[in-house]
Design a protein around this motif. Sequence first.
Motif, mmCIF file in Angstrom:
data_model
loop_
_atom_site.group_PDB
_atom_site.id
_atom_site.type_symbol
_atom_site.label_atom_id
_atom_site.label_comp_id
_atom_site.label_asym_id
_atom_site.label_seq_id
_atom_site.Cartn_x
_atom_site.Cartn_y
_atom_site.Cartn_z
ATOM 1 N N TYR A 220 26.695 35.054 40.408
ATOM 2 C CA TYR A 220 27.692 34.925 41.461
ATOM 3 C C TYR A 220 29.052 34.550 40.879
ATOM 4 N N THR A 221 29.062 33.674 39.897
ATOM 5 C CA THR A 221 30.308 33.297 39.241
ATOM 6 C C THR A 221 30.928 34.514 38.553
ATOM 7 N N LEU A 222 30.096 35.303 37.897
ATOM 8 C CA LEU A 222 30.573 36.523 37.243
ATOM 9 C C LEU A 222 31.067 37.535 38.282
ATOM 10 N N TYR A 223 30.384 37.621 39.412
ATOM 11 C CA TYR A 223 30.827 38.479 40.515
ATOM 12 C C TYR A 223 32.242 38.079 40.955
ATOM 13 N N LEU A 224 32.456 36.789 41.210
ATOM 14 C CA LEU A 224 33.769 36.314 41.658
ATOM 15 C C LEU A 224 34.841 36.585 40.612
ATOM 16 N N GLN A 225 34.513 36.328 39.368
ATOM 17 C CA GLN A 225 35.461 36.547 38.291
ATOM 18 C C GLN A 225 35.831 38.029 38.189
ATOM 19 N N THR A 226 34.837 38.882 38.283
ATOM 20 C CA THR A 226 35.065 40.326 38.191
ATOM 21 C C THR A 226 35.902 40.818 39.363
ATOM 22 N N HIS A 227 35.605 40.325 40.556
ATOM 23 C CA HIS A 227 36.365 40.726 41.743
ATOM 24 C C HIS A 227 37.817 40.254 41.612
ATOM 25 N N ASN A 228 38.009 39.026 41.155
ATOM 26 C CA ASN A 228 39.341 38.482 40.917
ATOM 27 C C ASN A 228 40.112 39.375 39.948
ATOM 28 N N PHE A 229 39.480 39.762 38.846
ATOM 29 C CA PHE A 229 40.143 40.593 37.849
ATOM 30 C C PHE A 229 40.432 41.985 38.407
ATOM 31 N N HIS A 230 39.547 42.507 39.225
ATOM 32 C CA HIS A 230 39.780 43.804 39.889
ATOM 33 C C HIS A 230 41.075 43.745 40.696
ATOM 34 N N TRP A 231 41.267 42.669 41.436
ATOM 35 C CA TRP A 231 42.460 42.531 42.264
ATOM 36 C C TRP A 231 43.725 42.358 41.425
ATOM 37 N N ASN A 232 43.608 41.674 40.300
ATOM 38 C CA ASN A 232 44.791 41.205 39.587
ATOM 39 C C ASN A 232 45.089 41.875 38.253
ATOM 40 N N VAL A 233 44.282 42.833 37.829
ATOM 41 C CA VAL A 233 44.534 43.480 36.540
ATOM 42 C C VAL A 233 45.834 44.280 36.602
ATOM 43 N N THR A 234 46.560 44.267 35.496
ATOM 44 C CA THR A 234 47.780 45.071 35.358
ATOM 45 C C THR A 234 47.826 45.617 33.939
ATOM 46 N N GLY A 235 48.736 46.537 33.708
ATOM 47 C CA GLY A 235 48.955 47.043 32.359
ATOM 48 C C GLY A 235 48.571 48.496 32.216
ATOM 49 N N PRO A 236 48.662 48.998 30.976
ATOM 50 C CA PRO A 236 48.431 50.423 30.715
ATOM 51 C C PRO A 236 47.030 50.912 31.087
ATOM 52 N N LEU B 156 38.989 50.317 38.375
ATOM 53 C CA LEU B 156 37.801 51.045 38.850
ATOM 54 C C LEU B 156 36.523 50.518 38.202
ATOM 55 N N MET B 157 36.571 50.212 36.914
ATOM 56 C CA MET B 157 35.383 49.696 36.237
ATOM 57 C C MET B 157 34.984 48.339 36.810
ATOM 58 N N PHE B 158 35.962 47.461 37.026
ATOM 59 C CA PHE B 158 35.648 46.153 37.597
ATOM 60 C C PHE B 158 35.049 46.300 38.985
ATOM 61 N N GLU B 159 35.523 47.264 39.753
ATOM 62 C CA GLU B 159 34.949 47.496 41.085
ATOM 63 C C GLU B 159 33.485 47.915 40.985
ATOM 64 N N GLU B 160 33.175 48.795 40.055
ATOM 65 C CA GLU B 160 31.769 49.195 39.837
ATOM 66 C C GLU B 160 30.928 47.965 39.496
ATOM 67 N N HIS B 161 31.458 47.118 38.635
ATOM 68 C CA HIS B 161 30.712 45.943 38.183
ATOM 69 C C HIS B 161 30.486 44.944 39.313
ATOM 70 N N TYR B 162 31.525 44.620 40.087
ATOM 71 C CA TYR B 162 31.320 43.617 41.143
ATOM 72 C C TYR B 162 30.456 44.172 42.262
#
Length: 156
Positions: A28-44, A51-57
């Motif tokens: 569950y902690t990894l789920y939350l972390q992954t979802h957080n990163f999905h929302w907040n990732v930036t860069g090239p 998309l990968m983080f969405e698959e993972h969460y």
Amino acid sequence: MHSIDIGINKENRHDIADGLKRLLADSYTLYLQTHNFHWNVTGPQFRELHLMFEEHYTELAVAVDDIAERIRTLDVAAPGTYKAFAQLSSIDEVEGVPAANEMVERLTKGHEQVVKTCRDVLKVAQEADDESTAALVSDRMRVHEKTAWMLRATIA
């Protein structure tokens, strides 16, 4: 409610459930972390990582339900609060929004930690001849090993 008689004694069911609780908290902690990163990732690599983080969460959301239901099948209450998960989890919380590469590194370590937690639970389940838990945990371990490999490959 009737007493449970599934061929695993009460002490073993509780020992297995204790391990599954740790696995649930890590997942569950990894789920939350992954979802957080999905929302907040930036860069090239934004699109690829988003998309990968969405698959993972999405996969983890199903997994936490499976793990919690296995705990209930063993006739033990499943934890379900942030406080309980924080106490049980071996995965560190993230402060702020790290850079994309650090997100990938943190998630890699998170998945590797879940693999280690799976290995611990698997031993207890196998000793108690609990094939159902062993199968669930073995499947989870395989998913997390593969996910960690894929994450490592993105920053190699």
